[in-house]
Design an enzyme around this catalytic site. Structure first.
Site, PDB file in Angstrom:
ATOM      1  N   ARG A  46      -7.416   4.563   3.551  1.00 54.76           N
ATOM      2  CA  ARG A  46      -6.457   4.303   4.346  1.00 54.76           C
ATOM      3  C   ARG A  46      -5.565   5.276   4.845  1.00 54.76           C
ATOM      4  O   ARG A  46      -4.877   6.261   4.154  1.00 54.76           O
ATOM      5  CB  ARG A  46      -5.535   3.098   4.069  1.00 54.76           C
ATOM      6  N   LYS A  48      -1.517   5.944   6.359  1.00 48.69           N
ATOM      7  CA  LYS A  48       0.012   4.641   6.114  1.00 48.69           C
ATOM      8  C   LYS A  48       0.063   5.180   7.654  1.00 48.69           C
ATOM      9  O   LYS A  48       0.704   6.149   8.281  1.00 48.69           O
ATOM     10  CB  LYS A  48       1.152   5.538   5.110  1.00 48.69           C
ATOM     11  N   SER A  52       4.743   1.904   7.927  1.00 47.70           N
ATOM     12  CA  SER A  52       5.072   2.155   6.968  1.00 47.70           C
ATOM     13  C   SER A  52       6.093   3.115   6.619  1.00 47.70           C
ATOM     14  O   SER A  52       6.548   3.173   5.617  1.00 47.70           O
ATOM     15  CB  SER A  52       3.752   2.057   6.222  1.00 47.70           C
ATOM     16  N   GLU A 140      -2.995   9.853  -3.029  1.00 45.55           N
ATOM     17  CA  GLU A 140      -3.006   9.345  -3.987  1.00 45.55           C
ATOM     18  C   GLU A 140      -4.050   8.194  -4.221  1.00 45.55           C
ATOM     19  O   GLU A 140      -4.228   7.181  -2.618  1.00 45.55           O
ATOM     20  CB  GLU A 140      -1.522   7.940  -3.578  1.00 45.55           C
ATOM     21  N   ASN A 149      -6.258  -5.975  -8.018  1.00 48.79           N
ATOM     22  CA  ASN A 149      -6.572  -5.952  -6.798  1.00 48.79           C
ATOM     23  C   ASN A 149      -5.823  -7.242  -6.036  1.00 48.79           C
ATOM     24  O   ASN A 149      -4.365  -7.214  -4.912  1.00 48.79           O
ATOM     25  CB  ASN A 149      -7.640  -5.399  -6.341  1.00 48.79           C
TER      26      ASN A 149
END
Ligand code: 0O2
Length: 269
Positions: A46, A48, A52, A140, A149
């Site tokens: 994804r 951000k 966010s 990241e 998770n």
């Protein structure tokens, strides 16, 4: 402050995420196609969201125009594994890659966060080709077990709901749940070999059955139909005995028959 062209700024991050997801998915497929166990169970990526990004800048006192330089997780990949040992295997594989340069690593499994959060984080540099030339993008990578998770996803939504004001009673329950997750991961690791054996033999059987049925279907087009029906009946008989070595023998014999027809058709051409 200059106007931020968010879509244009975030585009290379999106490209990096898309390419890395494809590469990690390929690594998973390559292992499974070879009948081997993949230490990676699932990969997601994804970029951000702008919201966010703004929230994190505000929380950390980062000037909005410096978000690219200050935030290492604009592009994010999450890899989930079945067992804790798999996480360290994935870390090893990433360190070996020539297309990812590791900038830093944080082991929140050995050094659990105060919140109870556990996961392995790596920031890697990955180069994408943009219209303006190559660009190195920090990404990241979060590597965690399925159980970690689950905890992190629930805790993250509670953090989002309560911001800084998480009620003490909920924080306490989350800590208890985090301890339960540690126990669950340990229990799963202790029966890892049994779980792996059954998963591998399931995959082998599934591939063998797919091969056999494919061969039968191909033979049906070129061979004597009555004989092919007999072969199919024979297959169902062996299949119902659940005897893997008999199925393997049958599969090899069928390969030889199918090869014969292939050779015949080559001679005809
Ligand atoms: P989102 O919505 O997940 O993208 P720092 O070391 O604190 O200066 P930073 O960037 O906070 O730098 O790094 P850190 O601590 O390695 O955490 C980055 C991300 O890890 C977070 O992203 C979360 O996804 C996850 N994370 C870290 N701590 C926790 C935690 O206590 N609970 C949960 N559920 N996730 C955590 P963001 O920015 O929160 O957002």
């Amino acid at each position: 402050m200059e106007i931020q062209l968010w879509r244009e700024i975030l585009e290379p991050y999106s490209l990096a995420v898309d390419e890395l997801v494809v590469k990690f998915e390929h690594m998973i497929r390559a292992k499974r196609q070879n009948g081997q166990y993949s230490p990676m169970e699932r990969v997601e990526g994804r970029v951000k969201t702008i919201y966010s990004i703004l929230e994190k800048c505000q929380k950390k006192g980062i000037p909005y125009e410096r978000f690219e330089e200050k935030l290492g997780d604009i592009a994010g990949i999450r890899i989930t594994c079945q067992f804790v040992d798999d996480i360290y295997e994935v870390v090893r594989l990433i360190r070996l890659r020539s297309d990812m340069r590791v900038k830093n690593e944080k082991d929140y499994i050995k050094n659990t966060k105060d919140s109870g959060y556990r996961s392995y984080h790596m920031i890697v540099y990955y180069t994408v080709e943009t219209e303006k030339g190559p660009r190195e993008i920090p990404v990241e990578i979060q590597i965690r077990t399925l159980a970690m998770n689950f905890w992190a996803t629930v805790e993250h939504s509670l953090q989002y709901k309560y911001k800084e004001n998480l009620p003490e009673s909920i924080a306490e329950r989350l800590h208890k749940a985090a301890d339960a997750i540690v126990t669950l991961d340990q229990e799963m690791s202790s029966i890892r070999e049994d779980i792996l054996d059954s998963q591998i033999s399931f995959n082998i059987k599934a591939e063998m059955v797919a091969d056999i049925l494919n061969n039968i279907q191909n033979l049906y087009k070129v061979a004597n139909k009555k004989e092919v029906v007999q072969i199919q009946d024979e297959f169902f008989k062996i299949y119902s005995t659940d005897d893997l070595s008999a199925l393997n023998k049958f599969s090899h014999e069928l390969d030889t028959i199918a090869e014969g027809y292939r050779a015949q058709s080559l001679n005809l051409n």
